[in-house]
Design a protein around this motif. Structure first.
Motif, PDB file in Angstrom:
ATOM      1  N   ASP A 122      51.535  23.894 111.589  1.00 31.67           N
ATOM      2  CA  ASP A 122      52.346  24.214 110.259  1.00 31.67           C
ATOM      3  C   ASP A 122      51.023  24.712 109.221  1.00 31.67           C
ATOM      4  N   GLU A 123      49.553  24.680 109.602  1.00 34.13           N
ATOM      5  CA  GLU A 123      48.697  24.956 108.745  1.00 34.13           C
ATOM      6  C   GLU A 123      48.479  26.536 108.819  1.00 34.13           C
ATOM      7  N   PHE A 124      48.627  26.976 109.673  1.00 31.15           N
ATOM      8  CA  PHE A 124      48.792  28.566 109.960  1.00 31.15           C
ATOM      9  C   PHE A 124      49.749  29.247 109.161  1.00 31.15           C
ATOM     10  N   GLN A 125      49.479  29.153 107.827  1.00 29.53           N
ATOM     11  CA  GLN A 125      50.256  29.942 106.819  1.00 29.53           C
ATOM     12  C   GLN A 125      49.121  30.712 105.841  1.00 29.53           C
ATOM     13  N   LYS A 126      49.673  31.691 105.471  1.00 30.53           N
ATOM     14  CA  LYS A 126      48.983  32.425 104.571  1.00 30.53           C
ATOM     15  C   LYS A 126      48.713  31.538 103.096  1.00 30.53           C
ATOM     16  N   SER A 127      49.622  30.923 102.831  1.00 30.60           N
ATOM     17  CA  SER A 127      49.558  29.972 101.489  1.00 30.60           C
ATOM     18  C   SER A 127      48.829  28.791 101.550  1.00 30.60           C
ATOM     19  N   LYS A 128      48.226  28.655 102.782  1.00 25.10           N
ATOM     20  CA  LYS A 128      47.453  27.389 102.965  1.00 25.10           C
ATOM     21  C   LYS A 128      45.909  27.898 102.693  1.00 25.10           C
ATOM     22  N   PHE A 129      45.728  29.034 102.805  1.00 23.21           N
ATOM     23  CA  PHE A 129      44.221  29.490 102.160  1.00 23.21           C
ATOM     24  C   PHE A 129      43.998  29.178 100.829  1.00 23.21           C
ATOM     25  N   ALA A 130      44.931  28.994 100.240  1.00 24.01           N
ATOM     26  CA  ALA A 130      44.721  28.619  98.695  1.00 24.01           C
ATOM     27  C   ALA A 130      44.243  27.411  98.219  1.00 24.01           C
ATOM     28  N   LEU A 131      43.719  27.524  97.048  1.00 22.46           N
ATOM     29  CA  LEU A 131      43.118  25.701  96.673  1.00 22.46           C
ATOM     30  C   LEU A 131      44.221  25.289  95.590  1.00 22.46           C
ATOM     31  N   HIS A 132      45.422  25.396  95.765  1.00 20.30           N
ATOM     32  CA  HIS A 132      46.496  24.675  94.877  1.00 20.30           C
ATOM     33  C   HIS A 132      47.147  23.601  95.508  1.00 20.30           C
ATOM     34  N   HIS A 133      47.172  22.661  94.635  1.00 26.36           N
ATOM     35  CA  HIS A 133      47.731  21.164  95.198  1.00 26.36           C
ATOM     36  C   HIS A 133      48.408  20.794  93.697  1.00 26.36           C
ATOM     37  N   ASP A 134      49.736  20.213  94.189  1.00 28.37           N
ATOM     38  CA  ASP A 134      50.710  19.994  92.821  1.00 28.37           C
ATOM     39  C   ASP A 134      50.396  18.802  92.090  1.00 28.37           C
ATOM     40  N   GLU A 135      49.706  17.963  92.766  1.00 22.76           N
ATOM     41  CA  GLU A 135      49.291  16.502  92.090  1.00 22.76           C
ATOM     42  C   GLU A 135      47.934  16.382  92.032  1.00 22.76           C
ATOM     43  N   PRO A 136      47.394  16.801  90.753  1.00 21.58           N
ATOM     44  CA  PRO A 136      45.965  16.771  90.416  1.00 21.58           C
ATOM     45  C   PRO A 136      45.280  15.132  90.777  1.00 21.58           C
ATOM     46  N   GLY A 137      46.164  14.250  90.373  1.00 18.55           N
ATOM     47  CA  GLY A 137      45.686  12.937  90.491  1.00 18.55           C
ATOM     48  C   GLY A 137      45.176  12.514  92.003  1.00 18.55           C
ATOM     49  N   ASP A 138      45.416  13.087  92.880  1.00 20.25           N
ATOM     50  CA  ASP A 138      45.070  12.871  94.230  1.00 20.25           C
ATOM     51  C   ASP A 138      43.801  13.137  94.401  1.00 20.25           C
ATOM     52  N   PHE A 139      43.054  14.077  93.549  1.00 17.80           N
ATOM     53  CA  PHE A 139      41.624  14.176  93.654  1.00 17.80           C
ATOM     54  C   PHE A 139      40.765  13.238  92.886  1.00 17.80           C
ATOM     55  N   CYS A 140      41.461  12.405  92.305  1.00 20.21           N
ATOM     56  CA  CYS A 140      40.833  11.226  91.198  1.00 20.21           C
ATOM     57  C   CYS A 140      40.945  10.064  91.932  1.00 20.21           C
TER      58      CYS A 140
END
Length: 274
Positions: free
Chosen positions: A15-33
């Motif tokens: 499922d990772e082999f998608q063009k969109s997975k190259f991007a650095l977007h994640h819907d939940e910013p709190g996950d990085f914190c």
């Protein structure tokens, strides 16, 4: 409804082999914190952990730079590039966690600050693993005998151990398509070593190369080493991805309430029926 347990074990990677997975977007910013394992939105233990990691690498970078500076040759080694990246990524993570602890609503989805952190953390982890393997298998056996030394352990072993631990406790996902970021750093270093050679640069011992496996007087060996490191980096990208999947697998079975797991799994099916 399709039974998730009937899916192929390799499906998450496919499922990772998608063009969109190259991007650095994640819907939940709190996950990085936050940590994957913390209870509640904010945790002082997580904040202390982040700053202890940053202090650990800050001490290592500062001590090694003072001890091995040698008129600036400290900056030519991939080991020290990786060591600095460990310090940078861990300190960046500590700053992000601190901001979030003080003001949870500060970061928004798509924040460039979080994108930089995401890319640098993945790049640093892959690079640390590659440095550790190449050093202990290809470089250390050719060195003069003697004690291993704290610096070698700190920069060529503890770096990987610490970053792997971090991969297992952070909450943000790993994207396999982000392999491009460590690949860019690796190719940049290969080009730098070539330029350094043609500029007449020498290593710590006065040799006309940085590492003997990157001796551009023997271009076949140097090119082969660069290609080999690229392959290793890709393998470690896959390894880090599966560490992330293992983390999620444990979390869903041991921590996350069963109702949340079912909601997470049923969400894609609901979207398909709309």
């Amino acid at each position: 409804m399709r039974d998730p347990s009937s899916q192929c074990c390799c499906q998450p990677m496919l499922d990772e082999f998608q063009k969109s997975k190259f991007a650095l977007h994640h819907d939940e910013p709190g996950d990085f914190c936050r940590s994957q394992w913390q209870r509640g939105d904010r945790s002082i233990i997580w904040l202390l952990y982040r700053w202890l990691f940053a202090a650990f690498f800050a001490g290592g970078v500062l001590a090694s730079c003072i001890q091995h500076f040698n008129e600036g040759t400290w900056f030519i080694y991939l080991t020290d590039w990786g060591f600095v990246l460990c310090f940078y990524a861990c300190t960046y993570g500590a700053v992000v966690a601190t901001i979030y602890f003080i003001r949870p609503s500060y970061f928004e989805p798509g924040s460039w600050a979080l994108k930089i952190y995401w890319a640098s953390h993945f790049t640093t982890t892959v690079l640390a693993l590659m440095i550790t393997l190449v050093f202990w298998t290809a470089l250390y056996p050719s060195m003069a005998g003697g004690p291993i030394g704290l610096y070698n352990l700190w920069a060529h072993a503890f770096n990987s151990v610490c970053m792997l631990i971090d991969c297992f406790v952070v909450a943000f996902p790993t994207r396999l398509m982000h392999f491009i970021y460590p690949l860019v750093i690796g190719l940049t270093y290969g080009i730098f070593s070539l330029i350094y050679y043609f500029a007449g640069g020498t290593d710590y011992g006065g040799n006309h190369f940085i590492y003997f496996i990157l001796d551009w007087e023997r271009p076949g060996l140097a090119i082969g080493s660069v290609c080999g490191c690229i392959v290793l980096a890709l393998i470690f990208c896959v390894m880090v991805f599966w560490i992330y999947r293992f983390r999620i697998w444990i979390y869903e079975r041991c921590v996350q309430p069963p109702t949340e797991v079912m909601q997470t799994r049923e969400a894609p099916e609901k979207v398909q029926r709309v």
